[in-house]
Design a protein around this motif. Sequence first.
Motif, PDB file in Angstrom:
ATOM      1  N   ASP A 230      -1.849   5.045  -1.371  1.00  0.00           N
ATOM      2  CA  ASP A 230      -1.676   4.695  -2.563  1.00  0.00           C
ATOM      3  C   ASP A 230      -0.427   4.405  -2.730  1.00  0.00           C
ATOM      4  OD1 ASP A 230      -4.418   5.677  -3.944  1.00  0.00           O
ATOM      5  OD2 ASP A 230      -2.393   7.158  -4.780  1.00  0.00           O
ATOM      6  N   VAL A 231      -0.334   2.735  -3.190  1.00  0.00           N
ATOM      7  CA  VAL A 231       0.870   1.614  -3.273  1.00  0.00           C
ATOM      8  C   VAL A 231       1.595   1.773  -5.114  1.00  0.00           C
ATOM      9  CG1 VAL A 231       2.238  -0.719  -2.671  1.00  0.00           C
ATOM     10  CG2 VAL A 231      -0.428   0.300  -1.028  1.00  0.00           C
ATOM     11  N   ALA A 232       2.342   2.228  -5.138  1.00  0.00           N
ATOM     12  CA  ALA A 232       3.100   1.987  -6.204  1.00  0.00           C
ATOM     13  C   ALA A 232       4.066   0.809  -6.271  1.00  0.00           C
ATOM     14  CB  ALA A 232       3.320   3.015  -7.601  1.00  0.00           C
ATOM     15  N   LEU A 233       4.165   0.015  -7.199  1.00  0.00           N
ATOM     16  CA  LEU A 233       4.952  -0.881  -7.566  1.00  0.00           C
ATOM     17  C   LEU A 233       6.061  -0.285  -8.717  1.00  0.00           C
ATOM     18  CD1 LEU A 233       7.199  -2.979  -6.581  1.00  0.00           C
ATOM     19  CD2 LEU A 233       5.429  -5.048  -6.849  1.00  0.00           C
ATOM     20  N   PHE A 234       7.299  -0.048  -9.353  1.00  0.00           N
ATOM     21  CA  PHE A 234       7.732  -0.014 -10.259  1.00  0.00           C
ATOM     22  C   PHE A 234       8.787  -1.074 -11.098  1.00  0.00           C
ATOM     23  CE2 PHE A 234      12.228   0.981 -12.851  1.00  0.00           C
ATOM     24  CZ  PHE A 234      10.993   1.333 -14.174  1.00  0.00           C
ATOM     25  N   LEU A 235       7.688  -1.541 -12.382  1.00  0.00           N
ATOM     26  CA  LEU A 235       7.878  -2.586 -12.827  1.00  0.00           C
ATOM     27  C   LEU A 235       9.041  -3.253 -13.354  1.00  0.00           C
ATOM     28  CD1 LEU A 235       4.779  -4.193 -13.334  1.00  0.00           C
ATOM     29  CD2 LEU A 235       6.217  -4.875 -11.761  1.00  0.00           C
TER      30      LEU A 235
ATOM     31  N   ARG B 275       5.966   0.860 -16.599  1.00  0.00           N
ATOM     32  CA  ARG B 275       5.072   0.484 -16.147  1.00  0.00           C
ATOM     33  C   ARG B 275       5.039   0.539 -14.463  1.00  0.00           C
ATOM     34  NH1 ARG B 275       7.251  -4.895 -18.861  1.00  0.00           N
ATOM     35  NH2 ARG B 275       6.984  -5.119 -16.948  1.00  0.00           N
ATOM     36  N   TYR B 276       4.214  -0.007 -14.185  1.00  0.00           N
ATOM     37  CA  TYR B 276       3.932   0.396 -12.255  1.00  0.00           C
ATOM     38  C   TYR B 276       3.084  -0.934 -11.664  1.00  0.00           C
ATOM     39  CZ  TYR B 276       6.958   4.290 -11.942  1.00  0.00           C
ATOM     40  OH  TYR B 276       7.866   5.004 -11.973  1.00  0.00           O
ATOM     41  N   ALA B 277       2.646  -1.381 -10.991  1.00  0.00           N
ATOM     42  CA  ALA B 277       1.674  -2.326  -9.910  1.00  0.00           C
ATOM     43  C   ALA B 277       1.476  -1.039  -8.946  1.00  0.00           C
ATOM     44  CB  ALA B 277       2.298  -3.191  -9.651  1.00  0.00           C
ATOM     45  N   ARG B 278      -0.107  -1.266  -9.428  1.00  0.00           N
ATOM     46  CA  ARG B 278      -0.864   0.349  -8.503  1.00  0.00           C
ATOM     47  C   ARG B 278      -1.901  -0.867  -7.782  1.00  0.00           C
ATOM     48  NH1 ARG B 278       0.679   4.765  -9.888  1.00  0.00           N
ATOM     49  NH2 ARG B 278       1.877   5.042 -12.480  1.00  0.00           N
TER      50      ARG B 278
ATOM     51  N   GLU C   5      -1.395  -4.353   0.933  1.00  0.00           N
ATOM     52  CA  GLU C   5      -1.143  -4.182  -0.297  1.00  0.00           C
ATOM     53  C   GLU C   5       0.266  -4.636  -1.447  1.00  0.00           C
ATOM     54  OE1 GLU C   5      -3.891  -4.028  -2.543  1.00  0.00           O
ATOM     55  OE2 GLU C   5      -5.040  -4.763  -1.118  1.00  0.00           O
ATOM     56  N   ALA C   6       1.291  -3.469  -0.327  1.00  0.00           N
ATOM     57  CA  ALA C   6       2.706  -3.772  -1.368  1.00  0.00           C
ATOM     58  C   ALA C   6       3.609  -5.097  -0.718  1.00  0.00           C
ATOM     59  CB  ALA C   6       3.463  -2.721   0.004  1.00  0.00           C
ATOM     60  N   MET C   7       2.933  -5.768   0.580  1.00  0.00           N
ATOM     61  CA  MET C   7       4.021  -6.450   0.305  1.00  0.00           C
ATOM     62  C   MET C   7       3.179  -8.242  -0.772  1.00  0.00           C
ATOM     63  SD  MET C   7       6.058  -6.648   1.875  1.00  0.00           S
ATOM     64  CE  MET C   7       6.784  -5.131   1.741  1.00  0.00           C
ATOM     65  N   ARG C   8       1.793  -7.566  -1.217  1.00  0.00           N
ATOM     66  CA  ARG C   8       0.899  -8.461  -2.239  1.00  0.00           C
ATOM     67  C   ARG C   8       1.160  -8.148  -3.502  1.00  0.00           C
ATOM     68  NH1 ARG C   8      -2.732  -7.527  -5.469  1.00  0.00           N
ATOM     69  NH2 ARG C   8      -3.132  -5.427  -5.270  1.00  0.00           N
ATOM     70  N   LEU C   9       2.004  -7.056  -3.672  1.00  0.00           N
ATOM     71  CA  LEU C   9       2.330  -6.770  -5.433  1.00  0.00           C
ATOM     72  C   LEU C   9       3.654  -6.891  -5.205  1.00  0.00           C
ATOM     73  CD1 LEU C   9       1.079  -3.164  -5.325  1.00  0.00           C
ATOM     74  CD2 LEU C   9      -0.058  -4.745  -6.425  1.00  0.00           C
ATOM     75  N   VAL C  10       5.075  -7.281  -4.469  1.00  0.00           N
ATOM     76  CA  VAL C  10       5.632  -7.674  -4.419  1.00  0.00           C
ATOM     77  C   VAL C  10       5.727  -9.015  -4.513  1.00  0.00           C
ATOM     78  CG1 VAL C  10       8.222  -7.907  -3.280  1.00  0.00           C
ATOM     79  CG2 VAL C  10       7.054  -5.637  -3.060  1.00  0.00           C
ATOM     80  N   ALA C  11       4.633 -10.074  -4.149  1.00  0.00           N
ATOM     81  CA  ALA C  11       4.606 -11.546  -4.160  1.00  0.00           C
ATOM     82  C   ALA C  11       4.427 -11.594  -5.352  1.00  0.00           C
ATOM     83  CB  ALA C  11       3.779 -11.611  -2.811  1.00  0.00           C
ATOM     84  N   GLU C  12       3.108 -11.253  -6.355  1.00  0.00           N
ATOM     85  CA  GLU C  12       2.634 -11.376  -7.453  1.00  0.00           C
ATOM     86  C   GLU C  12       3.531 -10.745  -8.968  1.00  0.00           C
ATOM     87  OE1 GLU C  12      -1.072  -9.148  -7.528  1.00  0.00           O
ATOM     88  OE2 GLU C  12      -1.995 -10.531  -6.401  1.00  0.00           O
ATOM     89  N   ASN C  13       4.680  -9.977  -8.202  1.00  0.00           N
ATOM     90  CA  ASN C  13       5.431  -9.103  -9.083  1.00  0.00           C
ATOM     91  C   ASN C  13       7.283  -9.667  -8.756  1.00  0.00           C
ATOM     92  OD1 ASN C  13       3.191  -7.983 -11.213  1.00  0.00           O
ATOM     93  ND2 ASN C  13       3.137  -6.820  -9.458  1.00  0.00           N
TER      94      ASN C  13
ATOM     95  N   SER D  17      11.179 -10.182  -9.023  1.00  0.00           N
ATOM     96  CA  SER D  17      12.376  -9.340 -10.230  1.00  0.00           C
ATOM     97  C   SER D  17      13.080 -10.524 -10.269  1.00  0.00           C
ATOM     98  CB  SER D  17      12.685  -8.430  -9.270  1.00  0.00           C
ATOM     99  OG  SER D  17      13.518  -7.361 -10.274  1.00  0.00           O
ATOM    100  N   PRO D  18      13.850 -10.184 -11.305  1.00  0.00           N
ATOM    101  CA  PRO D  18      14.753 -11.086 -12.087  1.00  0.00           C
ATOM    102  C   PRO D  18      16.249 -10.731 -11.195  1.00  0.00           C
ATOM    103  CG  PRO D  18      14.262 -10.116 -13.384  1.00  0.00           C
ATOM    104  CD  PRO D  18      13.170  -9.663 -12.613  1.00  0.00           C
ATOM    105  N   PHE D  19      15.872  -9.010 -10.375  1.00  0.00           N
ATOM    106  CA  PHE D  19      17.394  -8.280 -10.320  1.00  0.00           C
ATOM    107  C   PHE D  19      17.407  -8.568  -8.774  1.00  0.00           C
ATOM    108  CE2 PHE D  19      15.674  -6.787 -14.343  1.00  0.00           C
ATOM    109  CZ  PHE D  19      16.920  -7.733 -14.796  1.00  0.00           C
ATOM    110  N   GLY D  20      16.235  -9.141  -8.220  1.00  0.00           N
ATOM    111  CA  GLY D  20      16.208  -9.339  -6.497  1.00  0.00           C
ATOM    112  C   GLY D  20      14.851  -8.824  -6.332  1.00  0.00           C
ATOM    113  N   LYS D  21      14.683  -8.027  -5.342  1.00  0.00           N
ATOM    114  CA  LYS D  21      13.268  -7.648  -4.193  1.00  0.00           C
ATOM    115  C   LYS D  21      12.823  -6.229  -4.937  1.00  0.00           C
ATOM    116  CE  LYS D  21      11.157  -7.264  -0.243  1.00  0.00           C
ATOM    117  NZ  LYS D  21      11.132  -7.447   1.194  1.00  0.00           N
ATOM    118  N   ARG D  22      12.392  -5.857  -4.759  1.00  0.00           N
ATOM    119  CA  ARG D  22      11.523  -4.396  -5.658  1.00  0.00           C
ATOM    120  C   ARG D  22      10.945  -3.823  -4.250  1.00  0.00           C
ATOM    121  NH1 ARG D  22       8.897  -6.333 -10.375  1.00  0.00           N
ATOM    122  NH2 ARG D  22      10.291  -6.042 -12.572  1.00  0.00           N
ATOM    123  N   GLN D  23      10.684  -2.759  -3.724  1.00  0.00           N
ATOM    124  CA  GLN D  23      10.400  -1.556  -3.064  1.00  0.00           C
ATOM    125  C   GLN D  23       9.482  -0.672  -3.271  1.00  0.00           C
ATOM    126  OE1 GLN D  23      12.254  -1.535  -0.123  1.00  0.00           O
ATOM    127  NE2 GLN D  23      10.679  -0.605   1.156  1.00  0.00           N
ATOM    128  N   PRO D  24       8.409  -0.999  -2.635  1.00  0.00           N
ATOM    129  CA  PRO D  24       6.834  -0.751  -2.984  1.00  0.00           C
ATOM    130  C   PRO D  24       7.074   1.261  -2.581  1.00  0.00           C
ATOM    131  CG  PRO D  24       6.743  -2.093  -1.506  1.00  0.00           C
ATOM    132  CD  PRO D  24       8.354  -2.367  -2.050  1.00  0.00           C
TER     133      PRO D  24
END
Length: 82
Positions: free
Chosen positions: A24-29, A33-36, A48-56, A58-65
Motif C-alpha cells: 500500500d502506498v500513501a502520500l500525505f497531502l 488528506r492522503y493520496a492512496r 504507483e508512488a512516483m505516479r502519486l507524487v507526479a499527480e499531486n 507540492s508548493p513546498f517541495g517534493k513529498r515522500q510517499p
Amino acid sequence: MKRRKVHPADAANAAVLAQAIRFDVALFLGTGRYARASAPTLEQAWIEAMRLVAENPSPFGKRQPLIYGVTAEGRSALVASN
C-alpha cells in the motif's frame, strides 16, 4: 570488519515484508488528506508512488510517499526508502 547484530525489530519488519501479499502506498497531502494506491509487488508500488507524487505536486517541495507491505493476516511493515 565486524558484522553488526540485526535488531529484533528490523528482523520482524523483514519477516513481514517477505510475506507481503500487497503493498500500500500513501502520500500525505495535508491535514487528514492522503493520496492512496495499492500494488501486488514492491516494484509496482514504487511506480504507483512516483505516479502519486507526479499527480499531486507540492508548493513546498517534493513529498515522500510511504510504502507498506501487508501480509494476508493484516500485519504491515514500512518499506525503508533509499
